[in-house]
Design an enzyme around this catalytic site. Structure first.
Site, short mmCIF file in Angstrom:
data_model
loop_
_atom_site.label_atom_id
_atom_site.label_comp_id
_atom_site.label_asym_id
_atom_site.label_seq_id
_atom_site.Cartn_x
_atom_site.Cartn_y
_atom_site.Cartn_z
N SER A 107 -9.81 1.53 1.93
CA SER A 107 -8.96 2.17 1.00
C SER A 107 -7.75 1.31 0.40
O SER A 107 -6.94 2.07 -0.44
CB SER A 107 -8.18 3.32 1.94
OG SER A 107 -7.49 3.08 2.99
N LYS A 112 0.81 -0.99 -0.01
CA LYS A 112 0.25 0.02 -0.11
C LYS A 112 0.99 1.14 -0.11
O LYS A 112 1.90 1.27 0.66
CB LYS A 112 -0.98 0.02 1.21
CG LYS A 112 -2.00 0.99 1.13
CD LYS A 112 -3.08 0.69 2.34
CE LYS A 112 -3.99 1.92 2.48
NZ LYS A 112 -5.16 1.79 3.32
N SER A 149 -10.15 -0.92 6.08
CA SER A 149 -9.36 -0.81 4.71
C SER A 149 -8.83 -1.92 3.99
O SER A 149 -8.26 -1.83 3.06
CB SER A 149 -8.41 0.47 4.97
OG SER A 149 -9.28 1.74 4.88
#
Lengths: 444, 94
Positions: free
Chosen positions: A121, A46, A146
């Site tokens: 996310s 990420k 997320s």
């Protein structure tokens, strides 16, 4: 499997689905000798986790040119375990969203259906884990769901560990008391292997839990018939839960039952207050965290004009996105004199009550179970029509365990299905979620 | 409490965030809807409840005060546009 083949595939997938913000072009020069190739694993990371020499933007324009001079602890650890980073994956700016659409870069598209969201996310990482032939796992991060949300929407496994089990050193924070780094895997085993490599005490993170490192692999392949499951009623039936999600979730529950597990439907007393409590704390913490982006030491800058406050206010105006500005304003408001007690302090107290409520349930049950998301992956056109409140309401099922720092795993209800079974356990009982997640994967 | 453009401007000033004129109306609307959702938490009594600052309590974490490796000058300034004589250069304070 050669690094350049992996990079080539990632480039092709990126062209089609926008899963990465930055690819690790150095892979073209990587010389993996045939002898070592067997041991190497490729992961995506990420983009809010610092990677030395590889651009790290956290999905924000304000970090468009940021090249970290150090590796986050999880990157150091994963490198030691022979994982190679393919690239940095698409996400909502600083993690502010549930669909990876609040992003300053290209919005990731769901590899199962390009018209739909990957979830957020950590959307890009889940999408890449599903789509890649070469990479079986990915490092994600969750503040309020997320990891679980994109895992469900992209039909992969997502593990969010207990708060403090994985070091946050080198993570660009959203909300310090909520952020947890975790993993995605094509299956439970892959997600567990990567978790094994990145977990453990780190003195650079003062909230890191100082306990002996466990080998989570030993919890795979276990008989779990003695585990008692509590299915939370408010989160599994009727109002707010999509009909198809509900139907498939209960089919999953019945599968567990027909394989010898006992479950009971139970009530979660404060269920309607979890979501506002989470958002208040998350926004208050985010509004202070983002004060470090001042356009001086790193990140995007402007011409040095005016005094410090004028310069700082102008840099933030130019490079933060709309959702980020909204959360800074709300978080600031809820910490201002006159409002602080009613919002921030009240929410912190409520968080204690919510955690107590979970602890009460864990006296009777080993694992709590809900669907991961209340909806199927929505189409981009549908998301655009949602109001802010409707948007936030999509997190109704994931914010509770995140607020209390509990470990959780999302496992697709069936192979390639975008509905998740969400197993939640008490603090540091990763063993239970891994064993039951792995069991479910075998019987589904 | 009146939620209007004046409030948004006041909060933005405290937050050190310049807003464009056309953004302000949107934030007024968002504030109204979001704070209505958030105000639900007032219905529960939290007297004598401890603050849940961390999900897992960790107290007094210390480490040895030992000298470690730090970044060199090149690394420290690698990401800035404003460097002068070994210092970061910023705007004037007042």
């Amino acid at each position: 499997m050669k690094p350049k083949d992996v990079l080539q595939e990632a480039k092709e997938l990126n062209k089609r689905y926008n899963l990465f913000i930055t690819l690790n072009e150095n892979l073209f020069n990587e010389k993996a000798s045939p002898k070592n190739e067997e041991k190497i694993n490729f992961i995506s990371v990420k983009d809010n986790i610092c990677t030395k020499g590889l651009r790290t933007t956290a999905g924000s324009k304000i970090l468009e040119d940021y090249n970290p001079v150090f590796d986050a602890t999880v990157i150091e650890k994963s490198k030691k375990a022979k994982y190679i980073v393919v690239g940095k994956t698409g996400m909502d700016e600083f993690g502010f969203g549930s669909f990876s659409m609040n992003c300053a870069y290209e919005v990731p598209k769901n590899p199962l259906d390009e018209t739909k969201s990957c979830g957020g996310s950590s959307g890009g990482g889940a999408g890449y884990t599903y789509a890649s032939k070469f990479s079986n796992s990915s490092i994600g991060e969750s503040t309020g769901g997320s990891i679980s949300c994109p895992a469900a929407f992209c039909a992969v496994v997502g593990i969010t560990p207990t708060y403090g089990l994985v070091s946050r050193y080198g993570l660009i924070d959203y909300a310090n008391s909520l952020d947890k780094i975790g993993t995605f895997g094509k299956n439970v085993k892959e997600a567990v292997n990567l978790l094994n490599s990145i977990s453990g005490y780190d003195e650079k993170d003062s909230t890191s839990i100082n306990k002996e490192k466990e080998n989570y692999e030993k919890y795979l392949g276990k008989d779990v018939k003695k585990l008692k499951i509590g299915v939370i009623k408010e989160y599994s039936n009727g109002e707010g839960i999509n009909f198809e999600v509900e139907k498939e979730f209960w089919e999953g529950v019945k599968k567990l039952e027909s394989n010898g597990l006992k479950y009971k439907e139970i009530s979660f007393r404060l269920s309607d207050l979890v979501l506002p409590c989470y958002y208040i704390i998350a926004m208050c913490e985010a509004s202070t965290n983002l004060a470090k982006f001042s356009g001086i030491r790193y990140g995007m800058a402007k011409e040095l004009k005016g005094n410090f406050n004028e310069y700082f206010s102008s840099v933030r105006e130019s490079y933060f996105g709309k959702e980020t500005k909204k959360r800074i304003l709300l978080g600031t408001f809820m910490r201002m004199a006159g409002y602080r007690d009613a919002y921030y302090i009240k929410a912190l107290k409520l968080r204690s009550l919510i955690t107590q409520e979970y602890k009460k349930l864990f006296k009777e049950f080993d694992v709590l179970l809900t669907p991961t998301m209340p909806i199927l992956p929505p189409k981009f056109a549908e998301i655009e029509k949602l109001s802010t409140v409707e948007n936030y309401m999509c997190d109704i099922l994931t914010t509770g365990p995140n607020l209390s720092g509990l470990p959780m795993i999302s496992v697709p209800v069936k192979k390639d299905r975008t509905v998740g079974m969400h197993f939640i356990a008490d603090h540091l009982q990763e063993n239970k979620i891994i064993s039951i997640g792995d069991f479910y994967e075998r019987i589904r | 409490m009146k939620i209007d453009k004046v409030l948004i401007e006041r909060v933005a000033k405290v937050a050190r965030l310049n807003l464009k004129e056309d953004e302000k109306e949107g934030f007024v609307k968002d504030f109204k809807n979001i704070l209505e959702l958030f105000s639900k938490i007032s219905k529960i009594n939290t007297d004598n409840v401890e603050l849940g600052v961390q999900p897992i309590k960790v107290e007094n974490v210390f480490r040895e005060d030992k000298i470690g490796k730090s970044l060199n000058e090149k690394e420290v300034f690698q990401n800035t546009n404003y460097k002068e004589k070994g210092f970061f250069k910023g705007p004037r304070i007042l």
